[in-house]
Write an enzyme that holds these catalytic residues in place. Structure first.
Site, PDB file in Angstrom:
ATOM      1  N   GLU A   1       0.926   3.892   1.798  1.00 48.08           N
ATOM      2  CA  GLU A   1       1.412   4.331   3.109  1.00 48.08           C
ATOM      3  C   GLU A   1       2.675   3.558   3.495  1.00 48.08           C
ATOM      4  O   GLU A   1       3.640   4.132   4.007  1.00 48.08           O
ATOM      5  CB  GLU A   1       0.339   4.096   4.188  1.00 48.08           C
ATOM      6  CG  GLU A   1      -0.976   4.822   3.947  1.00 48.08           C
ATOM      7  CD  GLU A   1      -1.976   3.987   3.163  1.00 48.08           C
ATOM      8  OE1 GLU A   1      -1.545   3.309   2.194  1.00 48.08           O
ATOM      9  OE2 GLU A   1      -3.170   4.008   3.503  1.00 48.08           O
TER      10      GLU A   1
ATOM     11  N   ALA B   1     -18.968   8.811 -31.092  1.00 44.79           N
ATOM     12  CA  ALA B   1     -18.470   9.778 -32.071  1.00 44.79           C
ATOM     13  C   ALA B   1     -19.665  10.254 -32.880  1.00 44.79           C
ATOM     14  O   ALA B   1     -20.455   9.444 -33.355  1.00 44.79           O
ATOM     15  CB  ALA B   1     -17.440   9.119 -32.982  1.00 44.79           C
TER      16      ALA B   1
ATOM     17  N   ARG C   1      -4.642   0.273 -28.825  1.00 41.46           N
ATOM     18  CA  ARG C   1      -3.445   0.347 -29.666  1.00 41.46           C
ATOM     19  C   ARG C   1      -2.738   1.679 -29.469  1.00 41.46           C
ATOM     20  O   ARG C   1      -3.319   2.631 -28.987  1.00 41.46           O
ATOM     21  CB  ARG C   1      -3.843   0.175 -31.141  1.00 41.46           C
ATOM     22  CG  ARG C   1      -4.461  -1.203 -31.402  1.00 41.46           C
ATOM     23  CD  ARG C   1      -4.785  -1.416 -32.866  1.00 41.46           C
ATOM     24  NE  ARG C   1      -5.940  -0.691 -33.335  1.00 41.46           N
ATOM     25  CZ  ARG C   1      -7.207  -1.084 -33.161  1.00 41.46           C
ATOM     26  NH1 ARG C   1      -7.468  -2.177 -32.478  1.00 41.46           N
ATOM     27  NH2 ARG C   1      -8.204  -0.379 -33.639  1.00 41.46           N
TER      28      ARG C   1
ATOM     29  N   GLU D   1     -18.977   1.571 -25.736  1.00 41.09           N
ATOM     30  CA  GLU D   1     -18.666   2.178 -27.035  1.00 41.09           C
ATOM     31  C   GLU D   1     -19.791   2.099 -28.052  1.00 41.09           C
ATOM     32  O   GLU D   1     -19.622   2.464 -29.198  1.00 41.09           O
ATOM     33  CB  GLU D   1     -17.385   1.543 -27.591  1.00 41.09           C
ATOM     34  CG  GLU D   1     -16.175   1.777 -26.688  1.00 41.09           C
ATOM     35  CD  GLU D   1     -14.860   1.672 -27.437  1.00 41.09           C
ATOM     36  OE1 GLU D   1     -14.859   1.349 -28.630  1.00 41.09           O
ATOM     37  OE2 GLU D   1     -13.818   1.928 -26.794  1.00 41.09           O
TER      38      GLU D   1
ATOM     39  N   THR E   1     -23.071  -3.857 -33.103  1.00 40.46           N
ATOM     40  CA  THR E   1     -21.800  -3.218 -33.462  1.00 40.46           C
ATOM     41  C   THR E   1     -20.760  -4.275 -33.839  1.00 40.46           C
ATOM     42  O   THR E   1     -19.962  -4.081 -34.753  1.00 40.46           O
ATOM     43  CB  THR E   1     -21.300  -2.348 -32.288  1.00 40.46           C
ATOM     44  OG1 THR E   1     -22.287  -1.363 -32.018  1.00 40.46           O
ATOM     45  CG2 THR E   1     -19.985  -1.669 -32.606  1.00 40.46           C
TER      46      THR E   1
ATOM     47  N   ARG F   1      -9.063   3.740 -23.627  1.00 40.47           N
ATOM     48  CA  ARG F   1      -9.229   2.293 -23.450  1.00 40.47           C
ATOM     49  C   ARG F   1      -8.165   1.731 -22.499  1.00 40.47           C
ATOM     50  O   ARG F   1      -8.439   0.806 -21.744  1.00 40.47           O
ATOM     51  CB  ARG F   1      -9.104   1.581 -24.801  1.00 40.47           C
ATOM     52  CG  ARG F   1     -10.349   1.659 -25.654  1.00 40.47           C
ATOM     53  CD  ARG F   1     -10.122   0.951 -26.974  1.00 40.47           C
ATOM     54  NE  ARG F   1     -11.345   0.829 -27.753  1.00 40.47           N
ATOM     55  CZ  ARG F   1     -11.388   0.243 -28.943  1.00 40.47           C
ATOM     56  NH1 ARG F   1     -10.295  -0.263 -29.484  1.00 40.47           N
ATOM     57  NH2 ARG F   1     -12.537   0.156 -29.597  1.00 40.47           N
TER      58      ARG F   1
ATOM     59  N   CYS G   1      -5.954   1.574   5.700  1.00 37.43           N
ATOM     60  CA  CYS G   1      -6.737   0.372   5.972  1.00 37.43           C
ATOM     61  C   CYS G   1      -6.440  -0.153   7.371  1.00 37.43           C
ATOM     62  O   CYS G   1      -5.364   0.033   7.922  1.00 37.43           O
ATOM     63  CB  CYS G   1      -6.467  -0.699   4.924  1.00 37.43           C
ATOM     64  SG  CYS G   1      -4.798  -1.342   4.956  1.00 37.43           S
TER      65      CYS G   1
ATOM     66  N   HIS H   1       0.844  -1.190   0.000  1.00 33.91           N
ATOM     67  CA  HIS H   1       0.000   0.000   0.000  1.00 33.91           C
ATOM     68  C   HIS H   1       0.883   1.245   0.000  1.00 33.91           C
ATOM     69  O   HIS H   1       2.045   1.195   0.412  1.00 33.91           O
ATOM     70  CB  HIS H   1      -0.927  -0.014   1.220  1.00 33.91           C
ATOM     71  CG  HIS H   1      -2.018  -1.039   1.095  1.00 33.91           C
ATOM     72  ND1 HIS H   1      -3.026  -1.181   2.020  1.00 33.91           N
ATOM     73  CD2 HIS H   1      -2.261  -1.968   0.131  1.00 33.91           C
ATOM     74  CE1 HIS H   1      -3.849  -2.148   1.632  1.00 33.91           C
ATOM     75  NE2 HIS H   1      -3.396  -2.644   0.503  1.00 33.91           N
TER      76      HIS H   1
HETATM   77 ZN   LIG Z   1      -3.347  -0.185   3.609  1.00 34.80          ZN
END
Ligand SMILES: [Zn+2]
Length: 355
Positions: A47, A149, A202, A288, A191, A179, A70, A45
């Site tokens: 911290e 779009a 990409r 999308e 689609t 993405r 946590c 973590h």
């Molecule tokens: Zn933690």
């Protein structure tokens, strides 16, 4: 705190199912002696990273962290114990951790041991940074980004069921960058049939596999779809109905042989389909299209964020529109931002104000 937030941002797209967290440790003289970032699930973590760098210099210092430390033992030990052992005297946190096993218990544990705790510093920024995690905890579903779009007159294609390339190379690059930051991309089966997209990120670096989701209640997808040629980029999940699986057992088998994971959801709503993705550790989805899945998601109020790539051209009123007949205008988005991408404009914003 700004420095801690910068550290948290370094891991965008890599920490699911954990939140993005950054930390830094500052001595009473104002010297930064430790920095930390939670790089990925299973790693230390933020911290702990910062405490390790600070070592003995953490004694008497202040810890700044973007999320409540946590107090439970997950894959790593509780951070609150480490903070107390290191001799930190004050903790400044941006926000409470909405994770059910923490939710204020981290702050309480620290205060009980005499550590000064201040919260709410740069809270707005921290909340926006962790929208996927917060949505997953509170709504029990992934954060949904609707991406489309359109032309200047709000049209999506020249004719229904026809593929129209509207936007520029600059927009395509940005879309791939987007993405790379989410856990999953999702499209409707229409689609898939019309565009036959690869659904990969990409031109960008992505460390983790990217899950691709097809909403296909009728099991219309073909095992020869191009998306199955890119399984090295990540799994393909087909969300379908128990009826379709029963009626089209051969097709279901063919898709599984092609590498698909079939996820059966009885409830026909888009919300139920999206919620089912939580079982695959997905906290953010880029929706999308096409138009039907966009409209259904909008109608069910399951869209959290909108990204609209607008091309400088008009197509005409006979073409299918974006969220046709729905109460949507870009102006109604919260914290709306517009930026130029080559000749196009990207308009984006939240559907509801994040809190
Ligand atoms: Zn933690």
């Amino acid at each position: 705190m700004r420095r801690a937030l910068e550290h948290a941002r370094r891991a965008i797209g890599r920490t699911t199912p954990n939140p993005l967290v950054g930390a830094c440790i500052v001595t009473p003289d104002g010297i930064v002696v430790g920095d930390g970032c939670h790089e990925r699930a299973g790693d230390p973590h933020a911290e702990v990273e910062a405490l390790e760098e600070a070592g003995e210099r953490a004694r008497g210092a202040t810890l700044y962290c973007t999320l409540e430390p946590c107090v439970h033992t997950g894959r790593t030990g509780p951070c609150t114990e480490r903070i107390m052992a290191a001799g930190i005297v004050r903790v400044v946190a941006a926000m409470e951790d909405p994770f059910p096993l923490v939710q204020g218990r981290g702050f309480a544990a620290l205060r009980q041991r005499g550590i000064v705790v201040d919260t709410g510093v740069a809270r707005d920024e921290a909340v926006r940074l962790n929208q996927p995690f917060i949505t997953a905890m509170r709504e029990k579903r992934p954060f949904v980004i609707l991406k489309a779009a359109t032309s200047l007159d709000g049209r999506m294609a020249a004719a229904p069921g026809e593929r129209t390339q509207l936007t520029s190379e600059a927009s395509a690059r940005h879309a791939h960058y987007q993405r790379a930051q989410v856990d999953a991309i999702a499209i409707g089966s229409g689609t898939l049939l019309v565009d036959d997209p690869l659904l990969t990120a990409r031109l960008v670096y992505r460390e983790r596999p990217l899950t691709r989701v097809i909403f296909d209640r009728g099991l219309r997808a073909s095992p020869s779809a191009r998306v199955f040629s890119t399984l090295a980029s990540g799994p393909v999940i087909i969300v379908t109905s128990p009826e379709a699986r029963r009626l089209h057992a051969d097709r279901a088998h063919g898709l599984e042989s092609a590498g698909a994971t079939l996820l059966e959801v009885g409830d026909p709503s888009v919300t139920a389909a999206i919620r089912a993705l939580s079982t695959h550790d997905i906290q953010s989805v880029l929706l999308e299209g096409g138009a039907a899945i966009h409209q259904a998601a909008w109608e069910e109020d399951v869209v959290d964020y909108v990204q609209l790539y607008v091309a400088p051209m008009t197509i005409g009123a006979n073409a299918p529109g974006f969220l046709e007949g729905m109460a949507f205008t870009p102006a109604s988005l919260h914290e709306q931002r517009t930026r130029a991408l080559g000749p196009d404009s990207l308009i984006e914003g939240y559907v509801h104000r994040p809190d």
